[in-house]
Design a protein around this motif. Structure first.
Motif, PDB file in Angstrom:
ATOM      1  N   UNK A 246      47.144  54.268  48.194  1.00  0.00           N
ATOM      2  CA  UNK A 246      47.384  52.854  47.919  1.00  0.00           C
ATOM      3  C   UNK A 246      46.495  52.011  48.824  1.00  0.00           C
ATOM      4  N   UNK A 247      45.787  51.059  48.227  1.00  0.00           N
ATOM      5  CA  UNK A 247      45.053  50.085  49.023  1.00  0.00           C
ATOM      6  C   UNK A 247      45.108  48.725  48.350  1.00  0.00           C
ATOM      7  N   UNK A 248      45.191  47.688  49.170  1.00  0.00           N
ATOM      8  CA  UNK A 248      45.082  46.308  48.680  1.00  0.00           C
ATOM      9  C   UNK A 248      43.893  45.615  49.326  1.00  0.00           C
ATOM     10  N   UNK A 249      42.998  46.393  49.913  1.00  0.00           N
ATOM     11  CA  UNK A 249      41.819  45.848  50.581  1.00  0.00           C
ATOM     12  C   UNK A 249      40.635  45.877  49.611  1.00  0.00           C
ATOM     13  N   UNK A 250      40.085  44.730  49.245  1.00  0.00           N
ATOM     14  CA  UNK A 250      38.979  44.697  48.260  1.00  0.00           C
ATOM     15  C   UNK A 250      37.669  45.181  48.867  1.00  0.00           C
ATOM     16  N   UNK A 251      36.830  45.770  48.011  1.00  0.00           N
ATOM     17  CA  UNK A 251      35.526  46.261  48.456  1.00  0.00           C
ATOM     18  C   UNK A 251      34.448  45.190  48.355  1.00  0.00           C
ATOM     19  N   UNK A 252      34.629  44.247  47.478  1.00  0.00           N
ATOM     20  CA  UNK A 252      33.537  43.306  47.185  1.00  0.00           C
ATOM     21  C   UNK A 252      33.809  41.905  47.722  1.00  0.00           C
ATOM     22  N   UNK A 253      34.672  41.789  48.726  1.00  0.00           N
ATOM     23  CA  UNK A 253      34.868  40.507  49.381  1.00  0.00           C
ATOM     24  C   UNK A 253      36.033  39.726  48.827  1.00  0.00           C
ATOM     25  N   UNK A 387      24.596  36.383  42.422  1.00  0.00           N
ATOM     26  CA  UNK A 387      25.613  35.504  43.003  1.00  0.00           C
ATOM     27  C   UNK A 387      26.770  35.312  42.028  1.00  0.00           C
ATOM     28  N   UNK A 388      26.473  35.340  40.723  1.00  0.00           N
ATOM     29  CA  UNK A 388      27.553  35.251  39.748  1.00  0.00           C
ATOM     30  C   UNK A 388      28.449  36.484  39.802  1.00  0.00           C
ATOM     31  N   UNK A 389      27.840  37.671  39.919  1.00  0.00           N
ATOM     32  CA  UNK A 389      28.641  38.887  40.054  1.00  0.00           C
ATOM     33  C   UNK A 389      29.525  38.815  41.291  1.00  0.00           C
ATOM     34  N   UNK A 390      28.973  38.326  42.383  1.00  0.00           N
ATOM     35  CA  UNK A 390      29.778  38.207  43.604  1.00  0.00           C
ATOM     36  C   UNK A 390      30.949  37.252  43.387  1.00  0.00           C
ATOM     37  N   UNK A 391      30.713  36.188  42.651  1.00  0.00           N
ATOM     38  CA  UNK A 391      31.788  35.238  42.345  1.00  0.00           C
ATOM     39  C   UNK A 391      32.881  35.932  41.522  1.00  0.00           C
ATOM     40  N   UNK A 392      32.477  36.677  40.493  1.00  0.00           N
ATOM     41  CA  UNK A 392      33.458  37.395  39.677  1.00  0.00           C
ATOM     42  C   UNK A 392      34.215  38.428  40.497  1.00  0.00           C
ATOM     43  N   UNK A 393      33.500  39.148  41.343  1.00  0.00           N
ATOM     44  CA  UNK A 393      34.115  40.246  42.074  1.00  0.00           C
ATOM     45  C   UNK A 393      34.942  39.763  43.260  1.00  0.00           C
TER      46      UNK A 393
END
Length: 460
Positions: A246-253, A387-393
């Motif tokens: 179980x993890x709730x820590x995101x990889x992409x910010x 930058x759009x991908x980063x926004x989505x992620x």
């Protein structure tokens, strides 16, 4: 499958079901704006004796899918395009007996976690019409959640099945690489990151549909190992005591809304109560590598638009991010492709090592609650593709990793916010283990049932 049984035993006729579904689609669409056009008349050809014979269904406006059916991919720039042949999966849907009655909305070129194209306007969430439905299979999810159809075609290149499922309170399985066909016009889509399937309301329907449409097609480049038994049978069997991380820590910010994190933690506690061993852990994934690898999806989409539509899109008719994506697609070099595939390989190896030590991974599906309309603004020029991908992620930080790696993953509607909005929880398995995902999903569905929850807009 309950509807199919009613048709099979002649308690209702297929014609009566279709007529009812047409009325429901029109009513739901009036509230939700989830169809690209009026329902098909007549419905698309199908095999009435298939395992889903007579069950109503919609296909997604995500490109050429059903022979002769026009598509726009949610864009004002795409005019006069239609599918020349059936997608292999569409052929399976027809053979299964699904009655395709319409086409659901999607964001322009599918590159958003919000279904709010300039061409069609925002698709509204049945749970709260001021909120979005996720993307890119947002219209499909809205119609299923509202009870207009029991299941709907969807696809997923970065979360586009799971994000709308989480936003609308549905079951959203992204099969693993090679589980469902991707041809005949393509050997692999988005370097293996895009898969086709559906959204449903129950684990049972997901399992039966996967039985009906999975298995490789002739010439498929990737082929997943066949399951040991039908998925519909597997969900009735106990998988034994599993090692679940179980993890709730995101990889992409970004940060995770406490209510969303709590839903995943609570799901972990339920799994412990069922008898599984749950520990806090997650794969050692480089978030920058996920973004870099996801660029393969972006430029593949841009290339498909540039090559697969009757005329070159007029930039003036494109939304802002789309203009940038098409421009960057033309500038993408072989060295850029090599860099992105190297990043994909790194993510795939990290995830693969993780599943040597764990049977399943449990995470939130999204990082936040379903967003108000306009949160993920696509029609402006302030983003590059990365930058759009980063926004989505930042909004959805847990899904795209498993498109990059090709692992099967499922979103389940296990939580609800204080405002009554659905919260999705994601399970991920090793390659080829959709059976394990569905077995544990069925255990959770029995322990924390969601079937009787009804959104504000419900026509079922």
């Amino acid at each position: 499958m309950g509807l199919r049984e009613l048709i099979r035993t002649r308690e209702v006729s297929a014609a009566e079901v279709e007529a009812c579904a047409r009325r429901a689609l029109e009513q739901a669409n009036g509230e939700l704006n989830a169809l690209t056009q009026p329902p098909f008349d007549p419905s698309l050809a199908h095999e009435p004796e298939g395992p889903f014979g007579g069950v109503p269904f919609v296909i997604k406006d995500s490109g050429p899918f059903a022979q002769g059916v026009p598509f726009t991919i949610g864009s004002r720039a795409v005019q006069g395009a239609y599918a020349l042949v059936d997608h292999d999966l569409m052929g399976r849907f027809r053979a299964a007996g699904l009655v395709a009655l319409g086409q659901s909305t999607a964001p322009e070129f599918g590159l958003n976690f919000a279904t709010e194209s300039v061409r069609y306007g925002p698709t509204r969430n049945p749970w709260n019409p001021k909120r979005g439905v996720g993307g890119s299979s947002g219209g499909a999810a809205a119609l299923v959640a509202a009870g207009a159809v029991p299941l709907a075609h969807a696809n997923d290149a970065g979360g586009s099945i799971r994000v709308p499922a989480a936003s609308c309170g549905l079951v959203g399985l992204k099969p693993g690489l090679g589980r469902t066909p991707c041809g005949p016009m393509s050997g692999e889509t988005a370097f293996g990151q895009l898969v086709e399937f559906a959204v449903t309301r129950t684990v049972r329907d997901t399992a039966h549909l996967l039985d009906a449409v999975s298995a490789p097609a002739v010439g498929d480049k990737y082929q997943a190992p066949p399951p040991a038994r039908p998925y519909a049978e597997a969900i009735r069997t106990d998988p034994g005591r599993l090692r679940i991380a179980l993890t709730t820590r995101p990889w992409t910010g970004g940060t995770v809304d406490p209510q969303v994190a709590d839903a995943a933690v609570t799901a972990g506690q339920v799994l412990e109560w069922i008898g599984h061993a749950v520990t806090e852990a997650g794969p050692d994934v480089d978030g920058d590598a996920v973004v870099e690898a996801a660029m393969l999806t972006v430029v593949t989409t841009g290339g498909a638009v540039l090559r697969g539509t009757p005329r070159r899109p007029d930039p003036a008719t494109l939304e802002g991010v789309s203009r940038r994506v098409l421009s960057e697609t033309e500038d993408f070099t072989l060295l850029d492709v090599m860099s992105a595939t190297e990043a994909q390989n790194g993510v795939t190896r990290s995830v693969g090592r993780f599943f040597q030590e764990h049977d399943l991974l449990l995470t939130p599906t999204l990082g936040r609650l379903p967003a108000p309309h306009g949160t993920l603004k696509y029609d402006h020029d302030g983003h590059s593709a990365r930058s759009w991908l980063r926004r989505l992620f930042t909004y959805g930080p847990f899904t795209a990793t498993f498109n990059v790696s090709g692992n099967p993953a499922i979103s389940l509607p296990l939580g609800q916010s204080r405002e009554g909005l659905p919260i999705g929880v994601q399970l991920v398995a090793a390659h080829g283990r959709e059976d394990l995902l569905l077995q544990v999903a069925a255990q959770l569905e029995q322990a924390v049932p969601w079937r009787d929850r009804t959104p504000q807009v419900y026509v079922g």
